[in-house]
Design a protein around this motif. Structure first.
Motif, PDB file in Angstrom:
ATOM      1  N   ALA A 236       1.126   4.184  -2.845  1.00 52.44           N
ATOM      2  CA  ALA A 236       0.914   5.594  -2.502  1.00 52.44           C
ATOM      3  C   ALA A 236       2.088   6.444  -2.987  1.00 52.44           C
ATOM      4  N   THR A 237       3.295   5.946  -2.713  1.00 56.58           N
ATOM      5  CA  THR A 237       4.496   6.697  -3.119  1.00 56.58           C
ATOM      6  C   THR A 237       4.584   6.808  -4.635  1.00 56.58           C
ATOM      7  N   GLU A 238       4.342   5.685  -5.304  1.00 54.17           N
ATOM      8  CA  GLU A 238       4.443   5.684  -6.762  1.00 54.17           C
ATOM      9  C   GLU A 238       3.389   6.582  -7.393  1.00 54.17           C
ATOM     10  N   LEU A 239       2.166   6.530  -6.830  1.00 47.51           N
ATOM     11  CA  LEU A 239       1.103   7.380  -7.358  1.00 47.51           C
ATOM     12  C   LEU A 239       1.483   8.850  -7.255  1.00 47.51           C
ATOM     13  N   ARG A 240       1.999   9.236  -6.112  1.00 50.06           N
ATOM     14  CA  ARG A 240       2.381  10.635  -5.928  1.00 50.06           C
ATOM     15  C   ARG A 240       3.508  11.023  -6.880  1.00 50.06           C
ATOM     16  N   ASP A 241       4.510  10.130  -7.001  1.00 50.54           N
ATOM     17  CA  ASP A 241       5.652  10.435  -7.867  1.00 50.54           C
ATOM     18  C   ASP A 241       5.230  10.567  -9.327  1.00 50.54           C
ATOM     19  N   VAL A 242       4.382   9.639  -9.780  1.00 52.59           N
ATOM     20  CA  VAL A 242       3.955   9.681 -11.182  1.00 52.59           C
ATOM     21  C   VAL A 242       3.104  10.911 -11.444  1.00 52.59           C
ATOM     22  N   ARG A 243       2.210  11.219 -10.499  1.00 54.69           N
ATOM     23  CA  ARG A 243       1.340  12.391 -10.673  1.00 54.69           C
ATOM     24  C   ARG A 243       2.166  13.665 -10.797  1.00 54.69           C
TER      25      ARG A 243
ATOM     26  N   LEU B  94       1.117   1.145 -11.964  1.00 53.39           N
ATOM     27  CA  LEU B  94       0.374   1.384 -10.721  1.00 53.39           C
ATOM     28  C   LEU B  94      -0.516   0.192 -10.391  1.00 53.39           C
ATOM     29  N   LEU B  95      -1.165  -0.354 -11.384  1.00 54.25           N
ATOM     30  CA  LEU B  95      -2.063  -1.484 -11.151  1.00 54.25           C
ATOM     31  C   LEU B  95      -1.304  -2.689 -10.612  1.00 54.25           C
ATOM     32  N   ALA B  96      -0.065  -2.841 -11.044  1.00 52.54           N
ATOM     33  CA  ALA B  96       0.733  -3.992 -10.610  1.00 52.54           C
ATOM     34  C   ALA B  96       1.063  -3.947  -9.121  1.00 52.54           C
ATOM     35  N   LEU B  97       0.961  -2.751  -8.523  1.00 55.96           N
ATOM     36  CA  LEU B  97       1.292  -2.611  -7.101  1.00 55.96           C
ATOM     37  C   LEU B  97       0.137  -2.983  -6.182  1.00 55.96           C
ATOM     38  N   ILE B  98      -1.036  -3.260  -6.742  1.00 55.99           N
ATOM     39  CA  ILE B  98      -2.192  -3.636  -5.931  1.00 55.99           C
ATOM     40  C   ILE B  98      -2.137  -5.131  -5.659  1.00 55.99           C
ATOM     41  N   PRO B  99      -2.178  -5.560  -4.380  1.00 59.40           N
ATOM     42  CA  PRO B  99      -2.092  -6.995  -4.067  1.00 59.40           C
ATOM     43  C   PRO B  99      -3.297  -7.750  -4.593  1.00 59.40           C
ATOM     44  N   ARG B 100      -3.058  -8.938  -5.173  1.00 58.82           N
ATOM     45  CA  ARG B 100      -4.136  -9.790  -5.644  1.00 58.82           C
ATOM     46  C   ARG B 100      -4.619 -10.670  -4.502  1.00 58.82           C
ATOM     47  N   PRO B 101      -5.924 -10.986  -4.473  1.00 60.44           N
ATOM     48  CA  PRO B 101      -6.422 -11.875  -3.411  1.00 60.44           C
ATOM     49  C   PRO B 101      -5.726 -13.220  -3.477  1.00 60.44           C
TER      50      PRO B 101
ATOM     51  N   ARG C 200       0.827  -1.193   0.000  1.00 60.88           N
ATOM     52  CA  ARG C 200       0.000   0.000   0.000  1.00 60.88           C
ATOM     53  C   ARG C 200       0.864   1.247   0.000  1.00 60.88           C
ATOM     54  N   LYS C 201       1.926   1.210   0.823  1.00 60.88           N
ATOM     55  CA  LYS C 201       2.833   2.351   0.878  1.00 60.88           C
ATOM     56  C   LYS C 201       3.518   2.556  -0.469  1.00 60.88           C
ATOM     57  N   SER C 202       3.914   1.453  -1.101  1.00 61.35           N
ATOM     58  CA  SER C 202       4.579   1.554  -2.392  1.00 61.35           C
ATOM     59  C   SER C 202       3.645   2.157  -3.429  1.00 61.35           C
TER      60      SER C 202
ATOM     61  N   GLU D  63      -2.735   8.753  -1.219  1.00 54.85           N
ATOM     62  CA  GLU D  63      -1.327   9.131  -1.389  1.00 54.85           C
ATOM     63  C   GLU D  63      -0.581   9.166  -0.061  1.00 54.85           C
ATOM     64  N   HIS D  64      -1.284   9.470   1.025  1.00 51.31           N
ATOM     65  CA  HIS D  64      -0.638   9.528   2.339  1.00 51.31           C
ATOM     66  C   HIS D  64      -0.729   8.202   3.083  1.00 51.31           C
ATOM     67  N   GLY D  65      -1.238   7.164   2.409  1.00 51.83           N
ATOM     68  CA  GLY D  65      -1.307   5.858   3.031  1.00 51.83           C
ATOM     69  C   GLY D  65      -2.408   5.696   4.045  1.00 51.83           C
TER      70      GLY D  65
END
Length: 770
Positions: free
Chosen positions: A38-45, A94-101, A34-36, A70-72
């Motif tokens: 958030a960080t990546e989203l902010r950096d890319v934006r 970004l999608l790849a950073l979301i954990p799969r069930p 989740r932190k990764s 973005e702040h977790g």
């Protein structure tokens, strides 16, 4: 039996332990991912040069929710990640950073999705939605908001609109329960009943749900610990009903709707209260146009009339809109139907779920007996607002008791607080209350309540009049309590808008004597404040009542007041006719004072028509009569107007002599209004004589006296005079300031003089440019 209960309890908590263990197994990994994200989203934006607001516009998620991600503080869902990946052209990173069930997770963690469908139509409420956004953004504790307001105002609609808009911010699920706090057919839901449903929705079997409410509540808090969920509790009856249903975890949000203010929830649980009122006119029209379509623009006046008669209450507006859309009925036809109070609520019935009268009844039936009686009696009140003192007279109660009952009604939004010890009733609720009074109370009880309130108005108006102008002969009313000048003026200001309705009620209910005497008692305030439209409406009703009584003296009093209104509105010929009609009704020998005022009025009308000789003759005739009556106040009035005549004719010495004598008389009888008027005349006379330096202090002193007397019309006139004087003295900056003050006062009164003052400001600017 005991052993069985103990074993079941052990099994309950063992089950919870397994549930919590399996959930926490992956918590560290999910937190890292989740932190990764958030960080990546902010950096890319930031790399793309976009603000949070820009990203919100592209993804259709709120700025507050994106900031939390973005702040977790909020987990990102797959849907949000897909939206952000697409909006930022991130190529799936970004999608790849979301954990799969993981395999088997669906058997361990249940994510309920219980929200009812989102509203089909929704307009406005931007302020309330923003408040809910801010509340939901907290992560240090459980976020709780209560949306409260009157029946039919759209509380559930707002809650569901916001919940669906922010559904992505609650990845661990959404719970919903109708608590049936105000229901036509069912009793309120018990917390134990709701908790059982919640626990089953979270994955327990019915057999695993504990028996007691306390254990269910504890288990609910345990199962929602460290989960980000949304709980919507609709139609709550009390804080006690809601409190056991609160999750224990920070990061979750609870949204409660109720017809009552859940003060206990605010005090004990830190809930933020969000008040909901009827639509404003703009949003009402937007909603009507969305349902009805272009027919609204074909009949704009009828559309506004329909909305006004619905009181802009969302439920009523929706029913009216559906009637127009579903049937070949013109807006003007529905407006006419709604104009009839006795059939208004019947016209606002679509079905059992959209019946304005039924929705009101659910709140009314829940009231204690004394509060229900007070509510019914409020339907008899002629105005929109009512004070606790007037309500006490209406209900034959002590003021403190009446205030308590009104606050009880305000708590459940059957009335609303309008200020200190003042309350207002929505128009449709007033119609409903009146219906209930006619159905429950006897005609004798209703008449007695109305007479009590009308008598209270007469007594208080008479007391206020004597406080404002103690030098006038006392009005024919018995005193209730002493009022000082400021309190008397304040009472009149608060009640002013309702004076015509009060007098109209007295006339309508067969009490013309009360109608006349209330109008008569208000003269001092009307003369001071000069609310032309309200004065005109009130005195025309008073004249109708006096005519019914066949009382020539009261008719003359009403005509004298109406004559002054005509002069104030710039219609001197109409004013002179009114004064002459009054004089014709009087026997001058037996009623010299009333006759003298008619002569004075005729003189003022002649002066406005620049017939100065006739004006002087009538004014002097009135003064002779008043002097014989030793009426110093009346004499000072005539002296001021004689001074005005002399000034118009260029006889400045005579004008100063008359105005100086008037000033002396006014100060001797403590006539603040007359003092300001006399000083104004003195200042204007010096101005006319070209003595501008001498005029300034007189006008400044006049302004102070007028402020003390709350004479806003006089203040505006004096400010305008000061500005003209300052222009002659070359002080254009100060003159402009005085002109702006005068224009603002004229504007607040709806006085046409505002246009002339604004033109003077424009002239000043033009001269400055040149």
């Amino acid at each position: 039996m005991t052993t069985s209960r103990i074993n079941r309890s052990d099994r309950d908590y063992q089950g919870v332990s397994v549930f919590m263990y399996r959930k926490h197994e992956t918590r560290a990994t999910e937190g890292e991912r989740r932190k990764s994200f958030a960080t990546e989203l902010r950096d890319v934006r930031i790399a793309r040069g976009l603000s949070l607001a820009d990203l919100a516009a592209r993804t259709h998620y709120s700025r507050a929710h994106l900031a939390n991600v973005e702040h977790g503080r909020r987990a990102a869902t797959t849907e949000l990640a897909e939206a952000c990946d697409s909006a930022l052209d991130a190529g799936g990173e970004l999608l790849a950073l979301i954990p799969r069930p993981r395999q088997g997770d669906s058997d361990t963690v249940t994510r309920p999705a219980q929200l009812p469908a989102a509203p089909g139509r929704f307009v406005g409420r931007d302020e309330q939605l923003s408040v809910l956004d801010a509340i939901s953004g907290r992560t240090d504790r459980l976020s709780i908001a209560t949306v409260h307001g009157p029946p039919g105002v759209g509380k559930s609609t707002l809650a569901l609109q916001w919940a669906h808009r922010e559904i992505g911010g609650f990845p661990d699920g959404q719970l919903f329960a109708d608590l049936r706090g105000h229901s036509g057919h069912q009793s309120p839901a018990s917390p134990a009943e709701v908790l059982e449903d919640f626990l089953v929705s979270l994955g327990l079997t019915p057999a695993d749900v504990p028996a007691s409410e306390e254990k269910r509540a504890a288990l609910f808090r345990t199962m929602t610990h460290d989960r980000c969920i949304l709980v919507v509790l609709d139609n709550a009856a009390s804080s006690d009903q809601v409190r056991p249903l609160l999750p224990g975890a920070a990061g979750s949000t609870v949204l409660v709707t109720s017809r009552i203010m859940l003060t206990g929830l605010a005090v004990r649980a830190g809930a933020t209260q969000v008040a909901l009122a009827p639509f404003d006119a703009h949003d009402s029209l937007r909603f009507l146009r969305e349902v009805v379509g272009p027919r609204v623009d074909d009949e704009p006046e009828a559309a506004l009339s329909v909305l006004d008669r619905c009181g802009h209450l969302p439920l009523a507006v929706a029913v009216a809109a559906e009637r127009i859309a579903a049937h070949p009925i013109r807006l003007s036809e529905l407006a006419e139907e709604l104009a009839e109070e006795h059939q208004r609520l019947a016209a606002l019935t679509a079905n059992e779920d959209a019946d304005v009268r039924a929705v009101f009844s659910w709140s009314y039936r829940a009231l204690p007996v004394a509060a229900a009686r007070m509510f019914r009696l409020l339907g008899l009140h002629p105005g929109k607002e009512i004070s606790a003192a007037a309500a006490a007279a209406l209900a034959d109660a002590q003021p403190g008791q009446a205030l308590d009952l009104l606050r009880t009604l305000a708590t459940c939004h059957l009335v609303e607080e309008a200020g200190r010890d003042r309350f207002w009733l929505h128009e449709l609720l007033r119609v409903y209350a009146s219906e209930q009074a006619l159905a429950v109370d006897t005609p004798q009880d209703i008449e007695q309540a109305q007479v009590r309130e009308l008598s209270w108005y007469l007594d208080t108006a008479g007391t206020a009049g004597r406080a404002l102008e103690p030098f006038r002969p006392p009005a024919p009313a018995r005193a209730t309590s002493a009022l000082d000048y400021a309190d008397a003026f304040s009472w009149c200001e608060q009640e002013m808008a309702g004076f015509p309705s009060v007098v109209g009620l007295a006339l309508k209910t067969g009490h013309p004597g009360l109608a006349c005497r209330i109008s008569q008692a208000l003269f001092s305030y009307f003369h001071l404040r000069k609310p032309w439209t309200i004065w005109d409406r009130t005195y025309h009703l008073g004249l109708e009542a006096a005519t019914k009584l066949g009382d020539s003296s009261l008719q003359a009093d009403m005509l004298t007041g109406l004559g002054l209104v005509e002069l104030g509105l710039g219609r001197p010929e109409n004013g002179r006719d009114a004064f002459r009609r009054g004089l014709d009704l009087l026997e001058a020998e037996t009623e010299p004072s009333r006759s003298a005022w008619c002569h004075i009025g005729i003189g003022l009308a002649n002066a406005d028509m620049e017939d100065f000789d006739s004006a002087r003759s009538s004014l002097e005739r009135g003064m002779v009569i008043h002097r014989a009556q030793n009426d110093e106040h009346a004499e000072s009035v005539v002296l001021v107007h004689l001074a005005d005549l002399c000034r118009e004719e260029g006889r400045t010495d005579d004008a100063l002599r008359y105005a100086g004598r008037a000033l002396s008389l006014c100060r001797s009888i403590d006539d603040r209004y007359g003092e300001g008027l006399s000083l104004y005349q003195i200042g204007m006379t010096y101005f006319a004589a070209g003595q501008f330096e001498t005029a300034i202090p007189e006008l400044e002193e006049a302004l102070s006296a007028q402020q003390a007397a709350h004479d806003d019309k006089g203040q505006a006139d004096t400010l305008w005079a000061l500005a003209r004087t300052l222009i002659y003295l070359g002080d254009r900056d100060k003159a402009r300031s005085r002109l702006e003050e005068a224009a603002d006062i004229f504007a607040s009164r709806g006085d046409p003089a505002e246009a002339a003052v604004r033109a003077s400001i424009g002239d000043l600017e033009t001269r400055r440019d040149h």
